[in-house]
Design a protein around this motif. Structure first.
Motif, PDB file in Angstrom:
ATOM      1  N   MET A  87      19.730 135.329  17.829  1.00  0.00           N
ATOM      2  CA  MET A  87      20.071 136.531  16.996  1.00  0.00           C
ATOM      3  C   MET A  87      18.980 137.861  17.000  1.00  0.00           C
ATOM      4  O   MET A  87      17.886 137.535  17.259  1.00  0.00           O
ATOM      5  N   ARG A  88      19.426 139.006  16.783  1.00  0.00           N
ATOM      6  CA  ARG A  88      18.783 140.070  16.859  1.00  0.00           C
ATOM      7  C   ARG A  88      18.088 140.301  15.492  1.00  0.00           C
ATOM      8  O   ARG A  88      18.824 140.437  14.479  1.00  0.00           O
ATOM      9  N   VAL A  89      16.735 140.648  15.547  1.00  0.00           N
ATOM     10  CA  VAL A  89      16.219 140.824  14.259  1.00  0.00           C
ATOM     11  C   VAL A  89      15.038 141.981  14.409  1.00  0.00           C
ATOM     12  O   VAL A  89      14.254 142.257  15.342  1.00  0.00           O
ATOM     13  N   VAL A  90      15.143 142.866  13.345  1.00  0.00           N
ATOM     14  CA  VAL A  90      14.247 143.964  13.455  1.00  0.00           C
ATOM     15  C   VAL A  90      12.577 143.564  12.933  1.00  0.00           C
ATOM     16  O   VAL A  90      12.754 143.092  11.606  1.00  0.00           O
ATOM     17  N   CYS A  91      11.651 143.823  13.499  1.00  0.00           N
ATOM     18  CA  CYS A  91      10.595 143.688  13.073  1.00  0.00           C
ATOM     19  C   CYS A  91       9.852 144.575  12.031  1.00  0.00           C
ATOM     20  O   CYS A  91      10.361 145.666  11.828  1.00  0.00           O
ATOM     21  N   PRO A  92       9.712 143.849  10.865  1.00  0.00           N
ATOM     22  CA  PRO A  92       9.272 144.714   9.781  1.00  0.00           C
ATOM     23  C   PRO A  92       8.103 145.581   9.850  1.00  0.00           C
ATOM     24  O   PRO A  92       7.457 146.658   8.984  1.00  0.00           O
ATOM     25  N   TYR A  93       7.349 145.517  11.152  1.00  0.00           N
ATOM     26  CA  TYR A  93       6.081 146.076  11.204  1.00  0.00           C
ATOM     27  C   TYR A  93       6.369 147.418  12.063  1.00  0.00           C
ATOM     28  O   TYR A  93       6.141 148.521  11.850  1.00  0.00           O
ATOM     29  N   CYS A  94       6.835 147.096  13.462  1.00  0.00           N
ATOM     30  CA  CYS A  94       7.081 148.020  14.479  1.00  0.00           C
ATOM     31  C   CYS A  94       8.233 148.513  14.484  1.00  0.00           C
ATOM     32  O   CYS A  94       8.839 149.386  15.154  1.00  0.00           O
ATOM     33  N   LYS A  95       9.472 147.829  13.915  1.00  0.00           N
ATOM     34  CA  LYS A  95      10.700 147.983  13.951  1.00  0.00           C
ATOM     35  C   LYS A  95      11.584 147.931  15.241  1.00  0.00           C
ATOM     36  O   LYS A  95      12.480 148.495  15.582  1.00  0.00           O
ATOM     37  N   SER A  96      10.685 147.044  16.031  1.00  0.00           N
ATOM     38  CA  SER A  96      11.249 146.745  17.378  1.00  0.00           C
ATOM     39  C   SER A  96      12.359 145.404  17.323  1.00  0.00           C
ATOM     40  O   SER A  96      12.335 144.919  16.334  1.00  0.00           O
ATOM     41  N   VAL A  97      13.267 145.491  18.068  1.00  0.00           N
ATOM     42  CA  VAL A  97      14.267 144.622  18.046  1.00  0.00           C
ATOM     43  C   VAL A  97      13.874 143.240  18.584  1.00  0.00           C
ATOM     44  O   VAL A  97      13.269 143.271  19.768  1.00  0.00           O
ATOM     45  N   ASN A  98      13.945 142.014  18.039  1.00  0.00           N
ATOM     46  CA  ASN A  98      13.461 140.860  18.578  1.00  0.00           C
ATOM     47  C   ASN A  98      14.790 139.708  18.991  1.00  0.00           C
ATOM     48  O   ASN A  98      15.509 139.879  17.891  1.00  0.00           O
TER      49      ASN A  98
END
Length: 140
Positions: free
Chosen positions: A1-12
């Motif tokens: 699943m795709r999750v957005v990082c709360p720090y840099c807002k990149s997609v993981n």
């Protein structure tokens, strides 16, 4: 699943599990389990909503709003209960008037839940932590 990082807002891309002991961002290496609400702006709102496979819970608020200030700690506490299950974000309608207008925000605080980039639920008024938890649990 795709999750957005709360720090840099990149997609993981993260494997979907019932619980997680560790999950770090591939770009900035910060923990994806840190569930503090993140502030969104017109510049990054759509990117976060579209790139999140988990529900995104948006608090539309303003710094002058008494009920918003009362609900803020509950929103933060509720966020801690849903690591990698829901993403909690805040939109300051004073600074982001275009987003407030786009979503027809007439009273604050207003909570909107997005799932698969679509609005699935909306509620206006301050909620306590247990009410927020019940609301979010419906969409996980």
């Amino acid at each position: 699943m795709r999750v957005v990082c709360p720090y840099c807002k990149s997609v993981n891309n993260v494997p979907q599990k019932d619980s997680y002991t560790k999950a770090n961002c591939g770009k900035c290496k910060e923990s994806l389990l840190d569930t503090k609400p993140i502030e969104l702006t017109t510049l990054n709102f759509d990117e976060v909503i579209v790139n999140s496979d988990i529900p995104v819970v948006v608090d539309f608020w303003a710094p002058w709003c008494g009920p918003c200030k009362m609900m803020a700690p509950n929103f933060q506490k509720s966020a801690m209960n849903f690591p990698l299950k829901a993403l909690f974000v805040k939109v300051n309608t004073e600074n982001e008037q275009n987003l407030g207008a786009r979503f027809g925000i007439r009273s604050i605080p207003t909570i909107i839940v997005f799932k698969n980039a679509k609005e699935v639920h909306r509620v206006s008024g301050a909620l306590d932590e247990s009410a927020l938890n019940r609301l979010v649990a419906q969409f996980i």
